[in-house]
Write a protein that holds these residues in place. Structure first.
Motif, mmCIF file in Angstrom:
data_model
loop_
_atom_site.group_PDB
_atom_site.id
_atom_site.type_symbol
_atom_site.label_atom_id
_atom_site.label_comp_id
_atom_site.label_asym_id
_atom_site.label_seq_id
_atom_site.Cartn_x
_atom_site.Cartn_y
_atom_site.Cartn_z
ATOM 1 N N ARG A 123 0.934 -1.371 0.053
ATOM 2 C CA ARG A 123 -0.139 -0.056 -0.090
ATOM 3 C C ARG A 123 0.854 1.178 0.123
ATOM 4 N NH1 ARG A 123 -2.938 -2.619 -1.820
ATOM 5 N NH2 ARG A 123 -4.740 -3.880 -0.848
ATOM 6 N N VAL A 124 1.956 1.451 0.848
ATOM 7 C CA VAL A 124 2.712 2.334 0.778
ATOM 8 C C VAL A 124 4.011 2.321 0.311
ATOM 9 C CG1 VAL A 124 1.232 3.543 2.405
ATOM 10 C CG2 VAL A 124 3.301 2.078 3.270
ATOM 11 N N GLY A 125 4.753 1.091 -0.016
ATOM 12 C CA GLY A 125 5.908 1.017 -0.567
ATOM 13 C C GLY A 125 6.038 1.710 -1.966
ATOM 14 N N LYS A 126 7.285 2.206 -1.959
ATOM 15 C CA LYS A 126 7.987 2.924 -3.099
ATOM 16 C C LYS A 126 8.601 2.189 -4.196
ATOM 17 C CE LYS A 126 7.830 7.478 -0.758
ATOM 18 N NZ LYS A 126 8.661 8.636 -0.019
ATOM 19 N N PRO A 127 7.992 1.831 -5.421
ATOM 20 C CA PRO A 127 8.566 0.935 -6.420
ATOM 21 C C PRO A 127 9.880 1.885 -6.838
ATOM 22 C CG PRO A 127 6.155 1.286 -6.937
ATOM 23 C CD PRO A 127 6.609 2.349 -5.728
ATOM 24 N N THR A 171 4.985 10.372 5.301
ATOM 25 C CA THR A 171 4.221 11.679 4.729
ATOM 26 C C THR A 171 2.731 11.500 5.375
ATOM 27 O OG1 THR A 171 3.215 10.710 2.766
ATOM 28 C CG2 THR A 171 5.315 11.791 2.477
ATOM 29 N N LYS A 172 1.830 12.648 5.442
ATOM 30 C CA LYS A 172 0.604 12.766 6.303
ATOM 31 C C LYS A 172 -0.277 11.491 5.248
ATOM 32 C CE LYS A 172 0.458 17.152 7.821
ATOM 33 N NZ LYS A 172 -0.161 18.691 7.963
ATOM 34 N N THR A 173 -0.082 11.263 4.016
ATOM 35 C CA THR A 173 -0.985 10.401 3.287
ATOM 36 C C THR A 173 -0.601 9.116 3.669
ATOM 37 O OG1 THR A 173 -0.896 12.064 1.407
ATOM 38 C CG2 THR A 173 -1.527 9.835 1.105
ATOM 39 N N GLU A 174 0.730 8.747 3.830
ATOM 40 C CA GLU A 174 1.368 7.238 4.093
ATOM 41 C C GLU A 174 0.729 6.960 5.467
ATOM 42 O OE1 GLU A 174 5.543 7.223 1.589
ATOM 43 O OE2 GLU A 174 5.463 7.889 3.325
ATOM 44 N N GLU A 175 0.738 8.124 6.464
ATOM 45 C CA GLU A 175 0.447 7.994 7.676
ATOM 46 C C GLU A 175 -1.070 7.367 7.847
ATOM 47 O OE1 GLU A 175 1.225 11.172 10.602
ATOM 48 O OE2 GLU A 175 3.218 10.602 10.519
ATOM 49 N N LYS A 176 -1.607 8.122 7.002
ATOM 50 C CA LYS A 176 -3.339 7.879 7.094
ATOM 51 C C LYS A 176 -3.658 6.298 6.772
ATOM 52 C CE LYS A 176 -7.618 10.402 6.141
ATOM 53 N NZ LYS A 176 -7.883 11.630 5.231
ATOM 54 N N ILE A 177 -2.882 6.146 5.463
ATOM 55 C CA ILE A 177 -3.014 4.590 4.895
ATOM 56 C C ILE A 177 -2.463 3.542 5.779
ATOM 57 C CG2 ILE A 177 -2.579 2.976 2.946
ATOM 58 C CD1 ILE A 177 -2.093 5.824 1.186
ATOM 59 N N ALA A 178 -1.271 3.948 6.581
ATOM 60 C CA ALA A 178 -0.494 2.830 7.149
ATOM 61 C C ALA A 178 -0.777 2.687 8.617
ATOM 62 C CB ALA A 178 0.920 2.782 6.713
ATOM 63 N N ASP A 179 -1.627 3.789 9.154
ATOM 64 C CA ASP A 179 -1.719 3.944 10.626
ATOM 65 C C ASP A 179 -2.048 2.578 11.265
ATOM 66 O OD1 ASP A 179 -1.698 5.414 13.161
ATOM 67 O OD2 ASP A 179 -3.827 5.183 13.218
ATOM 68 N N ARG A 180 -2.804 1.890 11.107
ATOM 69 C CA ARG A 180 -3.433 0.858 11.661
ATOM 70 C C ARG A 180 -2.395 -0.361 11.498
ATOM 71 N NH1 ARG A 180 -9.648 -0.611 10.871
ATOM 72 N NH2 ARG A 180 -9.147 -2.089 12.243
ATOM 73 N N VAL A 181 -1.983 -0.642 10.251
ATOM 74 C CA VAL A 181 -0.972 -1.756 9.764
ATOM 75 C C VAL A 181 0.332 -1.478 10.855
ATOM 76 C CG1 VAL A 181 0.370 -2.760 8.181
ATOM 77 C CG2 VAL A 181 -1.828 -1.900 7.636
ATOM 78 N N LEU A 182 0.827 -0.297 11.003
ATOM 79 C CA LEU A 182 1.994 0.015 11.692
ATOM 80 C C LEU A 182 1.809 -0.426 13.262
ATOM 81 C CD1 LEU A 182 3.567 3.324 9.989
ATOM 82 C CD2 LEU A 182 4.565 0.946 9.899
#
Length: 935
Positions: A121-125, A443-454
């Motif tokens: 979801r937030v990995g950078k290719p 980033t704020k977007t990444e935090e929003k996406i990955a918060d629960r996973v982290l």
């Protein structure tokens, strides 16, 4: 009514008779941390696992449909009158180690599943070829980039159709013309389409469809948007823009709604969680199918002893007497290459070794196949399972040449999170990962996406660290874990599940854990309790007992002498109970004495030099002979690597020519002081119910000989084989000596029933008619060791072996007890008794790995008496151990550390227990000092 609403406050058991339990009745408080203890064989597991857990599991299974039940196996009701207050039960035992080669610490704990989600979801290719970041752009992003060109710039929009492919491609031109397109760029040159084009069939071609030609100016966005969408549709998500700015050279840009590296001109697959699964074709390395390794023929196993020549058997696969033809081929090769066939293999030149192992060509023709190519060919061609199994003895796992053991495709390994690829993260230990995820910036977007996973990842890593396995990496294969490690990992996983109202039953979770980490484990168990669960632990650890809310002591003895509740209540109350052996040790009335003197040894030593296997830091370790040596250190510090993987395997190879892969080291010296090595581990003494203590110890042979010498047997002409249940003749042929029959149920699980011919007695009627002192051969197998000692007191060959079993505290087991029902600690003590019954020449080296597993204080006292007796005979003993009662009685200690994993692998100190106690940087020394002060 209020009580029924909140449920019963205890688990009520009445009339429990499973195995050796003596019809006991007991109330166990719910939502408490309960420890069940007692001497080995007193009935702890019978109460905890075979009664409480088994009934909880059975009731859950009974609630399912008959269709679901067929997949869960047949569950018999325990021998108990009544159990009330049960919750759904989860058992966490040591026997649950995963043997699947695809299972890792990460997959078992489910942390790797969250890693896959995070990277997906937030990995950078990044491009796996050049390492540059790549990203997919939307239509609006592509449009904005084009419109950023200078005003007046001429542009052409092209849709890439074919890249470097052979063929006429006539149909592509015809389709383009039919769809209203007029121009095509063919191999770099733009031309009008006629529909009759035919390209050279054998030549590679590149075709790009010209979609539109425009000039950048105001008001062009609408037309540009239509043309970009058309180009992306025709180009399957990609488009080429040719930029011709005024007074500038022509430039070409490639845009894609898919991942694409413009530098390497390669498309990359879409990044999704499955891209990081080594169990999925989307993520797994295609060479090794996600295993990370390949089974290949190993030079070290093909030539286990380089001191031998090729004619003396240096080449193990070709060393048997049947391989004359191969030896002749080798002699012919020695003549061609001019080397002597009696020269030790290790002294041959690199060229000669390569020719022998991998083959030799002369004039473009292969004149000698080579040992390893020969084995590879035969392995591919053979249809014999026996032959394949034999050849696998010369094979070992080697890292996959493509993924280098990382299991994933290069495209997946190139995706990064926090600047790290997924393989780099799973190769870090748990403690390091905790630090990484605390510091990682998003980033704020990444935090929003990955918060629960982290949040889940951080919590689960914390749980693993708290149960004392912070030194493990997530990539560690689950099959390499010890029973204690596997159990603690499952415990951490259960905490991560955050269940409440559950009954947890654990089997000695402290096994393999250093005292330093015990407090963390206890805090973890209490956190399970605090969530509203009942935690029942079978345990012998003193600190665990003292921290329990409720302590149950079973006994007073083992086997037929056990199965009763000796004491129950708060730990302090049990400590004051004079009838409880456990209580006497807790109160200090009984204790394991510290020797008044330490043995000086015999002046000889085995020295391991430059040990660098796994996490060992090139250490030199000296093992003085004629002593009891304890190798200590926190979990993961390198104890097993040093003793089992390097020292033991090297000695086994040197003394017995065994084909084993020895851990990396420079040299081992001083083996002249020993003539044999005996490794006593916790592996089962047999894998089937036919194996039992009588057959393993050799006890059954003199018993069968005794029965064959009886007048009745002689009269009938019975030989010793008549009294074996593994040989046709005397056994019951209906069940082939097993005593039970398996009935196949087509839509239900297989059912095991007692043989109706022999009634479970294994032998036929004629064999059972021969009796010694009124007992048949079956009656003898049903005896406990204690009963058999009195029964066979006048038969020295039998009684001597029985007494050694008694010495190691195994007087409660039945002679014919199935090996599959014995615990690891019991199997280890049976092996020890077998060694004890053999004559000793004083030049044996005994190596034991945590022999106190499953042992009560009283059992440890008996075991230590036996171990010290073996050393007193002049033998040497090396014990890997955490138990302080064993460590304090050792003559010499080698302490590894300071921590586990990468932070371990060093020798902190070596010396007597008294000397180690003064080493402040040693965790073992700190705890040892407290014990030695109580002397």
């Amino acid at each position: 009514m209020a009580e029924s609403r909140k449920g019963p406050d205890s688990i009520r058991i009445q009339g429990a008779r499973e195995h050796n339990l003596k019809n006991i009745s007991i109330d166990i408080p719910r939502n408490r941390f309960v420890v069940i203890t007692g001497v080995s064989g007193s009935g702890k597991s019978s109460l905890a696992f075979d009664t409480i857990y088994a009934e909880g599991q059975r009731r859950y299974v009974e609630s399912l449909s008959s269709y679901a039940r067929q997949f869960l196996g047949q569950m018999e009701k325990p021998d108990v009158d009544l159990i009330e207050g049960l919750s759904p039960a989860i058992s966490i035992e040591q026997k649950t180690t995963h043997r699947n080669p695809r299972s890792t610490v990460g997959t078992v704990t489910e942390i790797y599943d969250y890693f896959r989600l995070l990277f997906g979801r937030v990995g950078k290719p990044h491009c796996h070829q050049c390492g540059r970041p790549v990203e997919a752009a939307g239509v609006d992003q592509i449009l904005d980039r084009i419109l950023d060109f200078r005003e007046g710039t001429k542009i052409q929009l092209l849709a890439p159709l074919i890249q470097n492919k052979k063929g006429e491609h006539k149909e592509i031109f015809q389709t383009a013309l039919k769809n209203g397109f007029l121009r095509m760029r063919v191999d770099g040159t733009i031309q009008e389409i006629t529909g009759d084009e035919e390209l050279a069939k054998m030549k590679k071609h590149t075709l790009d469809l010209v979609v539109d030609r425009l000039v950048i100016r105001d008001g062009i966005r609408s037309r540009m948007a239509d043309s970009v969408e058309t180009a992306l549709r025709e180009g399957a998500g990609s488009l080429i823009v040719i930029e011709q700015a005024p007074d500038a050279d022509e430039k070409e840009h490639l845009y894609s709604t898919r991942l694409y590296c413009a530098h390497c001109e390669i498309s990359l697959p879409e990044v999704k969680p499955a891209s990081f699964s080594f169990n999925s074709p989307l993520g797994a390395c295609p060479t090794c199918d996600g295993l990370g390794h390949l089974m290949e023929f190993d030079e070290a196993l093909v030539v286990p002893d380089p001191s031998l020549s090729i004619l003396d058997g240096a080449l193990a696969p070709w060393s048997s007497g049947k391989n004359f033809w191969y030896l002749e081929l080798l002699q012919d090769l020695s003549l061609k290459l001019d080397f002597h066939p009696h020269t030790p293999f290790g002294k041959l030149s690199a060229r000669h070794k390569k020719a022998i192992l991998y083959g030799y060509e002369e004039g473009g023709h292969r004149v000698f196949e080579g040992v390893i190519p020969n084995l590879q060919r035969r392995f591919r061609e053979t249809k014999s399972d026996d032959m394949r199994e034999w050849m696998q003895k010369f094979m070992s796992e080697s890292p996959c040449p493509d993924c280098k053991g990382k299991r994933l495709r290069p495209e997946s390994l190139a995706v990064k999170f926090g600047g790290e690829s997924i393989d780099r993260l799973v190769d870090r230990n748990v403690r390091e990962l905790i630090g990484f995820f605390e510091k990682v910036k998003l980033t704020k977007t990444e935090e929003k996406i990955a918060d629960r996973v982290l949040k889940e990842i951080r919590e689960r890593l914390g749980f693993l660290n708290n149960v004392g396995v912070g030194y493990l990496t997530l990539s560690r294969a689950a099959g390499t874990l010890s029973g204690g490690e596997a159990q603690r990992i499952r415990l951490a996983t259960q905490i991560g599940s955050a269940l409440s109202g559950v009954l947890y039953v654990l089997d000695e979770p402290s096994i393999g854990l250093h005292q330093r980490d015990n407090a963390k484990l206890l805090a973890t168990l209490k956190s399970l309790r605090d969530r509203g669960n009942t935690v029942i632990v079978v345990e012998h650890d003193e600190e665990t007992m003292e921290e329990a809310d409720w302590l149950i002591d079973l006994g007073p003895g083992a086997g037929v002498h056990g199965g009763q509740v000796v004491a129950e209540g708060m730990p302090k109350a049990v400590a004051q109970n004079t009838k409880s052996v456990t209580g006497q040790y807790l109160s200090g009335k009984k204790k394991i004495e510290i020797p008044k003197e330490r043995r000086p040894g015999n002046g000889k030593s085995i020295v391991v030099e430059g040990a660098i296997e796994n996490n060992l830091k090139g250490i030199d370790a000296e093992f003085p002979l004629g002593m009891m040596i304890c190798v200590t250190g926190v979990s993961g510090s390198g104890k097993s690597t040093l003793v089992n993987d390097i020292l033991l395997k090297y000695v086994q190879h040197k003394l017995y020519k065994s084909r084993v892969k020895i851990g990396k080291h420079k040299a081992i010296k001083g083996l002249s002081g020993i003539e044999r090595v005996i490794a006593i581990d916790q592996e089962p003494i047999g894998r089937t119910p036919r194996s039992n203590p009588a057959t393993y110890t050799g006890l059954f042979t003199p018993i069968r000989e005794l029965f064959s010498e009886l007048p009745e047997a002689k009269l009938r002409g019975y030989k010793p084989g008549r009294f074996s249940f593994n040989v046709a003749g005397g056994r019951c042929e209906n069940c082939q000596g097993a005593g039970i029959l398996r009935i196949e149920m087509h839509f239900l699980p297989d059912v095991y029933v007692t043989c109706d011919v022999c009634q479970g007695k294994r032998f036929n009627r004629e064999t059972l008619e021969v009796k010694y002192k009124g007992k048949s051969i079956f009656d003898v197998l049903e005896m406990t060791v204690e009963d058999a000692i009195g029964f066979f007191e006048n038969i020295p060959s039998v009684s001597a072996k029985l007494k050694t079993l008694e010495q190691v505290g195994m007087d409660y087991i039945r002679l014919g007890q199935a090996a599959t029902t014995l615990s690891g600690g019991e199997a280890q003590r049976i092996k020890l008794a077998t060694e004890l019954s053999r004559r000793s020449d004083g030049k044996s080296l005994y190596i034991l790995d945590e022999p106190t597993t499953g042992l009560h204080f009283e059992d440890i006292r008996k075991l230590l008496h036996v171990l010290h007796e073996l050393v007193e005979r002049g033998n040497s003993m090396i014990i890997i151990e955490h138990n302080l009662d064993v460590i304090k009685t050792a003559d010499w200690i080698i302490d590894l550390g300071p921590e586990g994993g990468d932070e371990g692998g060093e020798i902190l100190a070596a010396g007597t227990p008294e000397e180690l106690a003064e080493v402040k940087k040693s965790h073992t020394g700190i705890y040892l000092k407290k014990i030695l002060k109580k002397r």
